[in-house]
Design a protein around this motif. Structure first.
Motif, PDB file in Angstrom:
ATOM      1  N   ARG A  65      35.657  28.976 -50.494  1.00  0.00           N
ATOM      2  CA  ARG A  65      36.385  28.980 -49.227  1.00  0.00           C
ATOM      3  C   ARG A  65      36.917  30.374 -48.948  1.00  0.00           C
ATOM      4  NH1 ARG A  65      40.047  24.278 -48.808  1.00  0.00           N
ATOM      5  NH2 ARG A  65      41.055  25.152 -50.622  1.00  0.00           N
ATOM      6  N   GLU A  83      39.764  32.444 -47.555  1.00  0.00           N
ATOM      7  CA  GLU A  83      41.196  32.298 -47.288  1.00  0.00           C
ATOM      8  C   GLU A  83      41.736  33.665 -46.912  1.00  0.00           C
ATOM      9  OE1 GLU A  83      42.804  30.553 -50.831  1.00  0.00           O
ATOM     10  OE2 GLU A  83      41.697  28.685 -50.530  1.00  0.00           O
ATOM     11  N   THR A 124      33.131  27.860 -45.627  1.00  0.00           N
ATOM     12  CA  THR A 124      33.629  26.927 -46.628  1.00  0.00           C
ATOM     13  C   THR A 124      32.494  26.013 -47.072  1.00  0.00           C
ATOM     14  OG1 THR A 124      35.851  26.909 -45.695  1.00  0.00           O
ATOM     15  CG2 THR A 124      35.269  25.066 -47.115  1.00  0.00           C
TER      16      THR A 124
END
Length: 177
Positions: A60, A62, A99
């Motif tokens: 993912r 972030e 993701t």
């Protein structure tokens, strides 16, 4: 950002994995440390307990950094493979999707067996990430070199830090057996 995944021949995926290892001077005769590879790419790796045990790993984005979350309840070989698989998504697919949540049932799907174009694209990314993981953890040149010294699949699996099954598939895919 790209919107579709392109078909990649196994050789191209192999080249991408080897290029990554060479770029960070991580190609050798010892087992590849996928956490070191991720770190060299600026990816943080976290081993966590997940509420859904079928989830192997997550890649993912972030903020401005990618993170890999790997299921802490899985076998160490499975965790190494999952990290390598998520690195494969990072290298091959991060321009398409930010993701990835990979469940065990997703890892072995075949694109031609799925109905929708979206499912086929998703499955193709999984197949490519699997090929990448195998090439990263069991680099072709290293496996060929070691296989010339011993044909013992269990010994090779231990040497590369993978399961016997994974090594058997890799030897077969490299045309060594």
């Amino acid at each position: 950002m790209k919107t579709t995944v392109e078909f990649m021949e196994r050789e191209k995926v192999e080249e991408a994995a080897l290029a990554l290892l060479n770029r960070h001077d991580l190609l050798g005769n010892a087992a590849v440390n996928p956490v070191a590879v991720a770190s060299a790419e600026g990816i943080e790796v976290f081993s966590i307990q997940l509420s859904d045990d079928s989830v192997c790993g997550i890649l993912r984005k972030e903020r401005d950094q990618y993170c890999i979350y790997v299921n802490a309840d899985h076998h160490p070989h499975r965790m190494r493979y999952t990290i390598a698989h998520e690195i494969g998504h990072y290298v091959l697919h991060r321009d398409i999707v930010e993701t990835f949540v990979d469940k065990e049932i997703n890892l072995y799907r075949k694109p031609q067996s799925l109905e929708s174009a979206r499912d086929r694209q998703s499955a193709m990314m999984e197949v490519q990430a699997n090929m990448f993981a195998a090439a990263l953890l069991m680099p072709g040149p290293s496996v060929r070199k070691q296989y010339a010294h011993t044909k013992d699949i269990q010994a090779l699996a231990k040497m590369f830090g993978v399961s016997r099954e994974a090594m058997g598939h890799r030897i077969s895919n490299l045309g060594l057996q």
